[in-house]
Design a protein around this motif. Structure first.
Motif, PDB file in Angstrom:
ATOM      1  N   SER A   1       0.142  -1.119  -0.546  1.00  0.00           N
ATOM      2  CA  SER A   1       0.106  -0.059  -0.394  1.00  0.00           C
ATOM      3  C   SER A   1       1.165   1.261   0.168  1.00  0.00           C
ATOM      4  O   SER A   1       1.854   0.899   0.089  1.00  0.00           O
ATOM      5  N   GLN A   2       0.827   2.544  -0.051  1.00  0.00           N
ATOM      6  CA  GLN A   2       1.434   3.548  -0.388  1.00  0.00           C
ATOM      7  C   GLN A   2       1.811   3.514   1.426  1.00  0.00           C
ATOM      8  O   GLN A   2       2.624   4.052   1.110  1.00  0.00           O
ATOM      9  N   ASP A   3       1.096   3.552   1.738  1.00  0.00           N
ATOM     10  CA  ASP A   3       1.241   3.276   3.775  1.00  0.00           C
ATOM     11  C   ASP A   3       2.446   2.413   3.378  1.00  0.00           C
ATOM     12  O   ASP A   3       3.606   2.510   4.590  1.00  0.00           O
ATOM     13  N   ASP A   4       2.629   1.240   3.351  1.00  0.00           N
ATOM     14  CA  ASP A   4       3.517   0.325   3.432  1.00  0.00           C
ATOM     15  C   ASP A   4       4.876   0.978   2.787  1.00  0.00           C
ATOM     16  O   ASP A   4       6.140   0.906   2.698  1.00  0.00           O
TER      17      ASP A   4
ATOM     18  N   ALA B   1       5.610   4.354   2.315  1.00  0.00           N
ATOM     19  CA  ALA B   1       5.799   5.172   3.328  1.00  0.00           C
ATOM     20  C   ALA B   1       6.777   5.229   4.392  1.00  0.00           C
ATOM     21  O   ALA B   1       7.879   5.784   4.347  1.00  0.00           O
ATOM     22  N   LEU B   2       6.534   3.756   4.822  1.00  0.00           N
ATOM     23  CA  LEU B   2       7.127   3.668   6.303  1.00  0.00           C
ATOM     24  C   LEU B   2       8.558   2.991   5.692  1.00  0.00           C
ATOM     25  O   LEU B   2       9.562   3.520   6.609  1.00  0.00           O
TER      26      LEU B   2
ATOM     27  N   THR C   1       5.691  10.160   4.195  1.00  0.00           N
ATOM     28  CA  THR C   1       4.232  10.409   4.358  1.00  0.00           C
ATOM     29  C   THR C   1       3.341   9.498   3.650  1.00  0.00           C
ATOM     30  O   THR C   1       4.343   9.837   2.470  1.00  0.00           O
ATOM     31  N   ARG C   2       2.495   9.493   3.468  1.00  0.00           N
ATOM     32  CA  ARG C   2       2.118   8.482   2.292  1.00  0.00           C
ATOM     33  C   ARG C   2       1.103   9.205   1.719  1.00  0.00           C
ATOM     34  O   ARG C   2       0.916   9.642   1.060  1.00  0.00           O
TER      35      ARG C   2
END
Length: 164
Positions: A17-20, A22-23, A28-29
């Motif tokens: 995901s975009q969150d993955d 980004a981390l 940031t996402r």
């Protein structure tokens, strides 16, 4: 193929995901979203890390399709743990942490000084004595002068201006 399309495709292939992502990149996402919409472009440093994460040469990542068929041995997949520690902490976070640490240190120093002074201060000796009003010395007032002053009607004191 444009960079934004390439980023979406590569992220989809990994199933992230975009969150993955980004981390893994310590961004940031919203930054990842802007890159994929074409509203912003990743920094050169982020492009290098994205290429390493996906196992794609930087040239292919930026220019789209491969210009010439090279063995993919030049691209090395890098796990997020191998990203240098300096990359994992942004300068802004470090600056804020340093300022907070300085404030805490200053507060602790002032507290220790105040406690030190209070601990070694000699207390004032209290006499625990009661002072009676009769024992107090008062100002002696001569009331004889007050009676000799001229008083007008209604008890108003008449004062003469002797400067004229």
């Amino acid at each position: 193929m444009e960079l934004k399309e390439k980023l979406i495709e590569l992220r989809g292939e990994k199933g992230w995901s975009q969150d993955d992502l980004a981390l893994k990149l310590n961004v940031t996402r919203q930054a990842v979203s802007k890159w994929e919409r074409g509203a912003a472009v990743p920094s050169m440093e982020n492009l290098v890390y994205i290429g390493r994460l996906y196992g794609v040469p930087l040239d292919e990542l930026v220019n789209g399709e491969r210009q010439c068929e090279e063995a993919p041995a030049t691209a090395v997949a890098v796990e997020p743990e191998s990203i240098p520690a300096s990359r994992r902490h942004s300068p802004l976070r470090l600056m804020v942490a340093a300022i907070l640490a300085g404030c805490v240190l200053l507060t602790m120093t002032v507290s220790v000084i105040v406690i030190w002074i209070a601990a070694f201060r000699t207390p004032e000796q209290s006499k625990n004595e009661i002072i009676w009003t009769e024992d107090m010395e008062g100002e002696k007032i001569d009331f004889s002068e007050i009676n000799s002053m001229p008083v007008g009607p209604g008890g108003v004191l008449i004062i003469k201006d002797e400067t004229k």
